[in-house]
Design an enzyme around this catalytic site. Sequence first.
Site, PDB file in Angstrom:
ATOM      1  N   ILE A  87      40.871  27.169  35.272  1.00 49.98           N
ATOM      2  CA  ILE A  87      42.064  27.471  34.489  1.00 49.98           C
ATOM      3  C   ILE A  87      41.724  28.459  33.384  1.00 49.98           C
ATOM      4  CG2 ILE A  87      43.881  26.468  33.052  1.00 49.98           C
ATOM      5  CD1 ILE A  87      43.106  23.750  34.530  1.00 49.98           C
ATOM      6  N   CYS A  88      42.516  29.514  33.290  1.00 50.20           N
ATOM      7  CA  CYS A  88      42.375  30.499  32.222  1.00 50.20           C
ATOM      8  C   CYS A  88      43.311  30.068  31.089  1.00 50.20           C
ATOM      9  CB  CYS A  88      42.738  31.891  32.740  1.00 50.20           C
ATOM     10  SG  CYS A  88      42.529  33.177  31.505  1.00 50.20           S
ATOM     11  N   LEU A  89      42.743  29.364  30.124  1.00 48.08           N
ATOM     12  CA  LEU A  89      43.517  28.831  28.998  1.00 48.08           C
ATOM     13  C   LEU A  89      42.656  28.961  27.750  1.00 48.08           C
ATOM     14  CD1 LEU A  89      46.053  27.278  27.991  1.00 48.08           C
ATOM     15  CD2 LEU A  89      44.851  25.167  28.585  1.00 48.08           C
TER      16      LEU A  89
END
Length: 151
Positions: A87-89
């Site tokens: 996840i790109c968070l």
Amino acid sequence: MSTAARRRLMRDFKRLQSDPPAGISGAPLENNILMWQAVIFGPDDSIWEGATFKLSLQFSEEYPNDAPTVKFLSKMFHPNVYADGSICLDILQNQWSPIYDIAAILTSIQSLLCDPNPNSPANSESARLFRENKREYNRKVKEIVEQSWSS
């Protein structure tokens, strides 16, 4: 062995059990407090409604000073989720802070479903459809939601 990370994870677990955020659950694996499985339900009144997504969370002995590694185990079509489920968070990367607990992490991921950042895409096709063809994006999300019921 009682480390600060393990104590903090037990505290996070107790808090998650006693006051769980809506649509979120998680627990450590039976023999390893550093490995967790979680479930996020798609938010009501959204294209994600009805979805059930499984995730893994892997913590190091440096938690909460280091962010966990979080991945979707369920198939996902989202601008900010890589093909391997990563996840790109920002709060899992450069904006991490020890104040975040497991409930905050999972709540942030649940919010990301409905509020993606197509300008920082992990999945370029999903980001392009989100920006340029919402109807097709929504159709693909519906497929993922339906697949989540059986995964």
